[in-house]
Design a protein around this motif. Structure first.
Motif, PDB file in Angstrom:
ATOM      1  N   ASP A   1       0.835  -1.110   0.063  1.00 54.23           N
ATOM      2  CA  ASP A   1       0.113  -0.015  -0.045  1.00 54.23           C
ATOM      3  C   ASP A   1       0.858   1.307   0.231  1.00 54.23           C
ATOM      4  O   ASP A   1       0.602   2.418  -0.712  1.00 54.23           O
ATOM      5  CB  ASP A   1      -0.884  -0.058   1.164  1.00 54.23           C
ATOM      6  CG  ASP A   1      -1.871  -1.151   1.206  1.00 54.23           C
ATOM      7  OD1 ASP A   1      -2.300  -1.834   0.206  1.00 54.23           O
ATOM      8  OD2 ASP A   1      -2.348  -1.614   2.202  1.00 54.23           O
ATOM      9  N   LYS A   2       1.994   1.056   0.691  1.00 51.56           N
ATOM     10  CA  LYS A   2       2.833   2.317   0.685  1.00 51.56           C
ATOM     11  C   LYS A   2       3.355   2.611  -0.764  1.00 51.56           C
ATOM     12  O   LYS A   2       3.441   3.853  -1.166  1.00 51.56           O
ATOM     13  CB  LYS A   2       3.857   2.024   1.740  1.00 51.56           C
ATOM     14  CG  LYS A   2       4.952   3.241   1.937  1.00 51.56           C
ATOM     15  CD  LYS A   2       5.920   2.871   2.914  1.00 51.56           C
ATOM     16  CE  LYS A   2       7.214   3.920   2.867  1.00 51.56           C
ATOM     17  NZ  LYS A   2       8.432   3.454   3.824  1.00 51.56           N
ATOM     18  N   PHE A   3       4.013   1.487  -1.308  1.00 55.31           N
ATOM     19  CA  PHE A   3       4.561   1.870  -2.776  1.00 55.31           C
ATOM     20  C   PHE A   3       3.562   2.184  -3.640  1.00 55.31           C
ATOM     21  O   PHE A   3       3.748   3.005  -4.469  1.00 55.31           O
ATOM     22  CB  PHE A   3       5.207   0.459  -3.003  1.00 55.31           C
ATOM     23  CG  PHE A   3       6.504   0.190  -2.578  1.00 55.31           C
ATOM     24  CD1 PHE A   3       7.624   1.206  -3.002  1.00 55.31           C
ATOM     25  CD2 PHE A   3       6.808  -0.860  -1.612  1.00 55.31           C
ATOM     26  CE1 PHE A   3       8.879   1.231  -2.362  1.00 55.31           C
ATOM     27  CE2 PHE A   3       8.268  -0.934  -0.900  1.00 55.31           C
ATOM     28  CZ  PHE A   3       8.832  -0.113  -1.275  1.00 55.31           C
ATOM     29  N   ARG A   4       2.084   1.550  -3.556  1.00 57.18           N
ATOM     30  CA  ARG A   4       1.165   1.993  -4.398  1.00 57.18           C
ATOM     31  C   ARG A   4       0.644   3.530  -3.972  1.00 57.18           C
ATOM     32  O   ARG A   4       0.416   4.342  -5.116  1.00 57.18           O
ATOM     33  CB  ARG A   4       0.073   1.233  -4.149  1.00 57.18           C
ATOM     34  CG  ARG A   4      -1.347   1.384  -5.066  1.00 57.18           C
ATOM     35  CD  ARG A   4      -2.327   0.274  -4.819  1.00 57.18           C
ATOM     36  NE  ARG A   4      -1.807  -1.147  -5.068  1.00 57.18           N
ATOM     37  CZ  ARG A   4      -2.525  -1.861  -4.656  1.00 57.18           C
ATOM     38  NH1 ARG A   4      -3.806  -1.881  -4.016  1.00 57.18           N
ATOM     39  NH2 ARG A   4      -2.096  -3.141  -4.986  1.00 57.18           N
ATOM     40  N   SER A   5       0.810   4.011  -3.021  1.00 56.04           N
ATOM     41  CA  SER A   5       0.465   5.385  -2.706  1.00 56.04           C
ATOM     42  C   SER A   5       1.613   6.295  -3.146  1.00 56.04           C
ATOM     43  O   SER A   5       1.305   7.220  -3.889  1.00 56.04           O
ATOM     44  CB  SER A   5       0.209   5.598  -1.402  1.00 56.04           C
ATOM     45  OG  SER A   5      -0.207   7.010  -0.889  1.00 56.04           O
ATOM     46  N   LYS A   6       2.691   5.852  -3.057  1.00 55.48           N
ATOM     47  CA  LYS A   6       3.868   6.775  -3.657  1.00 55.48           C
ATOM     48  C   LYS A   6       3.801   6.673  -5.239  1.00 55.48           C
ATOM     49  O   LYS A   6       4.086   7.804  -5.674  1.00 55.48           O
ATOM     50  CB  LYS A   6       5.337   5.989  -3.203  1.00 55.48           C
ATOM     51  CG  LYS A   6       6.488   6.776  -3.299  1.00 55.48           C
ATOM     52  CD  LYS A   6       7.815   6.415  -2.875  1.00 55.48           C
ATOM     53  CE  LYS A   6       8.801   6.937  -3.449  1.00 55.48           C
ATOM     54  NZ  LYS A   6      10.237   6.432  -2.727  1.00 55.48           N
ATOM     55  N   ARG A   7       3.457   5.436  -5.830  1.00 58.15           N
ATOM     56  CA  ARG A   7       3.550   5.613  -7.169  1.00 58.15           C
ATOM     57  C   ARG A   7       2.401   6.384  -7.822  1.00 58.15           C
ATOM     58  O   ARG A   7       2.705   7.410  -8.635  1.00 58.15           O
ATOM     59  CB  ARG A   7       3.319   4.034  -7.800  1.00 58.15           C
ATOM     60  CG  ARG A   7       3.173   4.268  -9.149  1.00 58.15           C
ATOM     61  CD  ARG A   7       2.886   2.644  -9.582  1.00 58.15           C
ATOM     62  NE  ARG A   7       2.602   2.543 -10.998  1.00 58.15           N
ATOM     63  CZ  ARG A   7       2.422   1.534 -11.835  1.00 58.15           C
ATOM     64  NH1 ARG A   7       2.237   0.191 -10.960  1.00 58.15           N
ATOM     65  NH2 ARG A   7       2.152   1.455 -12.846  1.00 58.15           N
ATOM     66  N   GLU A   8       1.219   6.637  -7.221  1.00 56.58           N
ATOM     67  CA  GLU A   8       0.013   7.331  -7.520  1.00 56.58           C
ATOM     68  C   GLU A   8       0.387   8.708  -7.312  1.00 56.58           C
ATOM     69  O   GLU A   8       0.028   9.533  -8.280  1.00 56.58           O
ATOM     70  CB  GLU A   8      -1.142   7.026  -6.687  1.00 56.58           C
ATOM     71  CG  GLU A   8      -1.786   5.662  -6.987  1.00 56.58           C
ATOM     72  CD  GLU A   8      -2.750   5.067  -5.868  1.00 56.58           C
ATOM     73  OE1 GLU A   8      -2.967   6.009  -4.952  1.00 56.58           O
ATOM     74  OE2 GLU A   8      -3.633   4.222  -6.160  1.00 56.58           O
ATOM     75  N   LYS A   9       1.164   9.242  -6.047  1.00 52.94           N
ATOM     76  CA  LYS A   9       1.643  10.673  -6.098  1.00 52.94           C
ATOM     77  C   LYS A   9       2.776  10.909  -7.246  1.00 52.94           C
ATOM     78  O   LYS A   9       2.555  11.995  -7.727  1.00 52.94           O
ATOM     79  CB  LYS A   9       2.300  10.841  -4.609  1.00 52.94           C
ATOM     80  CG  LYS A   9       1.413  10.538  -3.438  1.00 52.94           C
ATOM     81  CD  LYS A   9       1.894  10.788  -2.146  1.00 52.94           C
ATOM     82  CE  LYS A   9       0.813  10.658  -0.981  1.00 52.94           C
ATOM     83  NZ  LYS A   9       1.412  10.724   0.248  1.00 52.94           N
ATOM     84  N   LEU A  10       3.492  10.100  -7.541  1.00 47.94           N
ATOM     85  CA  LEU A  10       4.602  10.491  -8.380  1.00 47.94           C
ATOM     86  C   LEU A  10       3.854  10.488  -9.918  1.00 47.94           C
ATOM     87  O   LEU A  10       4.043  11.562 -10.589  1.00 47.94           O
ATOM     88  CB  LEU A  10       5.553   9.393  -8.568  1.00 47.94           C
ATOM     89  CG  LEU A  10       6.564   9.281  -7.410  1.00 47.94           C
ATOM     90  CD1 LEU A  10       7.409   8.139  -7.616  1.00 47.94           C
ATOM     91  CD2 LEU A  10       7.447  10.583  -7.318  1.00 47.94           C
TER      92      LEU A  10
END
Length: 773
Positions: free
Chosen positions: A547-556
């Motif tokens: 979930d952390k990486f998914r959120s980071k990817r969405e922000k990027l």
């Protein structure tokens, strides 16, 4: 669905919560009367109706207000001689007005027929009582009173009543001023007593003026006095009031007949409001426990992801969730483990969610959950012994189980909470295994909880059965309220007894008895429990990382899209500024191209220029021909070649309507090279490109001159940005005034090389053809 099962699973409490979200008494009653559907098609339709209702509720600005129940009014007006009073008709007017707002909000919303067809179908199923609504709206005002315009006779009578009032007011004013009566009056106004106009006279002056005393104030200081000069007017007023009441009764009788004639439609509209009240209550229930509609399918196994017990989810913030799952082909779930670990809660969660889903209600599970089609559900939970009926716990279970035996089939779910626990453990375990065997042979689905070791071993070895264990913290021995699958758990009776205050001396003696019997397998079970807890923790940590990486990817991705749009916006703005300067004659064509090149150099990073895509083929300037499609690497966009300067190794390329000279090293072939040609081929390619992006004809017919010239200016700008070489402007023949204004604008347009009237076969003097430089 049998009432005993609904009671055991506390379905009525869920309906009580649902009724609390309704805005009307009728809606709350309808919520409490909900029951699981007997057919799977009805449950699916109710679920889809709820999904579409959620979409509509988020989209529309309509908010359902409280409306009165009309059931008693319907019964009263059904008798031909009965006349509804004003309160009943005012309540009906409110209901129909609210229903009209609802119907309009469903019908007028853009895309409503596509997004919520079932809701629209429900509206169409209820015919609108047009005559009744029209009559109520015309005869009863917003204040709940009968309008003057309800009938001509009522209008005349009320006009006479107002005339009497004005006459009385004028006469009283004249008499008071003429005879100086103001000193005798308590207040300077005319009032009513017993429907007659009177004066508030001071009691100690009541003998000074001739007239009739009708009443006294509570203090006795004021008497309500009717002077003799008002008696005749008051008598006339009484006659008019009687006529007014008669006319009002005629209006009420007329409206009652309208309601009676359209009773079916009126009742249907009221039912529609009740249905929508229940629908919005379902939406509110879903929001209260963050639930959703669940998919019902005969082909899918039990798969409740992050399920929470509905009553716990409504009453507690942060209620713990659990995954309740069977693999394809499995029909039974047997849960074991310690006391107070959540086994019964898991069974009740499965049962209550199933009842809610079969009633078309949202359930507290994660998206993607599925549920088999269970049209029958039998729950054996709790102690059902009866002293009066001479029924023990065990015999009560046997009686109820025997009664369902002939009804059980593939669409049945049976919930067994510690079945067989009320008798000898060995015989009880054997009976439980036999019951599950026979139910599986009938293709019945089963959810069971047990402490029997034999039944635990049975769950691990039997086909179509899945074992699960509730987990405990290895250190504190407290329950974690989670399930570990494909393993069994110990009952943890001694640990639970210690947690709840059992004396230590009793616990030590119990442990010694276990050692004597050779049945202490707690060490092995504790090891399995610890491994399962560790595995659950690792899975949870992995989910958090995901979930952390998914959120980071969405922000990027959001940041990249935002920066890209900003960059393209700057390029387009500056390119349009250069184009405007060129059109206004401020800069030459050559200077404009240089400014576009500077814009590119300023906005594109140097490292981006050197970027190359793996699939791009190397480019040689001598292979580039006008009309080819090339990839412009700094922008990552495809453009159309317009001109080639081999000596300077430059290419003029059209990128989404912006023409600019670029370096050959910044371009690459897309793949196969298109055959080259002369300048006419370049013109042809440019025209094809323009036709794909810009309309080549503008029709100004029917527009005012100022609007037409504004549309023409925008059209010419778009055509110029699209590298169009020729356009057609249709202005019509008419008086020729619009044609003259169009030609005047074209003469002042710097990019227009020439314009002329079209040939007769293309429209003659009704169309002008424009060539660009």
């Amino acid at each position: 669905m049998e009432q005993r099962t609904l009671h055991n699973l506390e379905f009525d409490k869920v309906l009580g919560h649902l009724a609390g979200f309704a805005v009307s008494e009728a809606g709350a009653a309808a919520c409490r009367s909900l029951a699981p559907f007997a057919r799977a098609e009805e449950a699916r339709a109710a679920t889809e109706f709820f999904r579409q209702g959620q979409v509509w509720a988020r989209y529309t600005a309509f908010r359902l207000r409280q409306f009165p129940p009309l059931t008693g009014m319907f019964e009263f007006v059904s008798a031909p001689a009965n006349v509804l009073d004003l309160d009943d008709l005012w309540a009906l007017r409110q209901v129909l007005g609210l229903a009209k707002e609802l119907v309009d909000s469903i019908a007028e919303a853009p895309g409503g027929a596509v997004q919520w067809p079932l809701l629209q179908e429900a509206v169409n199923r209820y015919p609108w009582p047009g005559q009744c609504w029209s009559g109520l709206a015309r005869c009863i005002g917003e204040n709940g009173q009968i309008r003057d315009e309800s009938s001509p006779e009522l209008l005349l009578v009320r006009q006479d009543v107002r005339r009497i009032h004005q006459t009385c007011t004028r006469k009283v004013k004249e008499v008071v001023q003429t005879y100086n009566l103001l000193q005798y009056m308590q207040d300077e106004f005319l009032t009513l007593a017993n429907d007659r106009y009177v004066l508030p006279l001071k009691s100690n002056f009541k003998g000074r003026v001739q007239g009739i005393i009708h009443d006294y104030s509570q203090t006795g200081e004021t008497c309500y006095f009717e002077p003799m000069f008002l008696v005749d007017l008051n008598n006339e007023l009484q006659e008019l009031k009687q006529q007014e009441r008669e006319e009002e009764r005629r209006v009420l009788a007329y409206l009652s007949d309208l309601v009676r004639n359209q009773m079916d439609s009126v009742r249907s509209v009221h039912d529609l409001l009740v249905d929508v009240d229940v629908l919005l209550a379902r939406c509110a229930l879903a929001a209260a426990f963050d639930g959703c509609a669940i998919e019902l399918s005969a082909e899918t196994p039990l798969n409740l992801r992050e399920a929470r017990h509905p009553l716990l989810a409504l009453s507690e913030k942060g209620a713990l969730s659990v995954n309740l799952q069977l693999k394809p082909g499995q029909k039974a779930l047997v849960i074991s483990g310690g006391n107070a670990g959540g086994k019964t809660v898991c069974l009740k969660t499965i049962g209550l969610i199933s009842l809610m889903a079969m009633s078309g209600l949202p359930v507290p599970v994660a998206q993607g959950s599925t549920l088999p089609l269970w049209t029958r559900l039998f729950a054996f939970i709790g102690d059902e012994q009866s002293i009066e009926g001479h029924v023990s716990t065990f015999t009560a279970q046997i009686r109820h189980l025997s009664s369902l035996w002939e009804q059980a089939d593939a669409n049945t779910l049976v919930i067994l909470d510690e079945f067989g626990a009320g008798t000898d453990p060995a015989q009880g375990a054997a009976l439980a295994q036999a019951v599950i065997d026979e139910l599986l042979d009938k293709d019945v689905s089963i959810a069971a909880a047990t402490h029997f070791p034999a039944l635990k071993a049975y769950a691990l070895s039997r086909e179509k059965v899945r074992a699960a264990s509730v987990l405990f913290d290895p250190n504190t021995k407290k329950p974690l309220y989670r399930l570990a699958y494909d393993q069994v758990g110990a009952s943890q009776a001694l640990d639970v007894a210690r947690e709840h205050g059992m004396p230590e001396v009793v616990l030590r003696r119990a442990e010694s008895y276990l050692l004597m019997d050779g049945e202490d397998t707690s060490a092995l079970i504790d090891r399995l429990n610890s491994l399962a807890v560790s595995r659950e923790k690792e899975i949870g940590d992995l989910h958090k990382e995901r979930d952390k990486f998914r959120s980071k990817r969405e922000k990027l991705e959001e940041r990249f899209d935002r920066d890209r749009e900003k960059l393209f916006g700057e390029i387009q703005s500056q390119a349009q500024g250069v184009l405007q300067d060129w059109k206004a004659g401020k800069v030459s064509h050559k200077v404009a191209l240089k400014q576009l090149a500077k814009t590119r150099e300023k906005l594109v990073k140097p490292e981006a220029v050197a970027a190359r895509e793996p699939e791009a083929a190397p480019l040689a300037i001598e292979d580039v021909k006008p009309g080819q499609q090339l990839k412009y690497l700094p922008w990552g966009k495809t453009g159309l070649v317009e001109e080639v300067d081999g000596r300077r190794n430059r290419i003029k390329i059209d990128l989404s309507g912006v023409s600019m000279w670029v370096e050959g090293k910044d371009c690459a072939f897309l793949g196969e090279k298109t055959s080259g040609g002369d300048s006419s081929a370049a013109r042809s390619g440019a025209m094809v490109r323009a036709q794909g992006n810009v309309a080549l004809r503008l029709d100004l017919r029917g527009m005012r001159t100022d609007v037409a010239l504004s549309e023409l200016s925008r059209f010419l700008d778009k055509a110029l940005l699209g590298s169009v070489l020729q356009v057609e402007i249709v202005h019509g023949r008419g008086t020729g005034a619009l044609r003259k204004e169009v030609h005047r604008l074209l003469r002042e347009f710097p990019a227009a090389a020439d314009f002329r009237l079209a040939p007769e076969d293309m429209g003659g003097d009704g169309m002008t053809i424009v060539d660009f430089k």
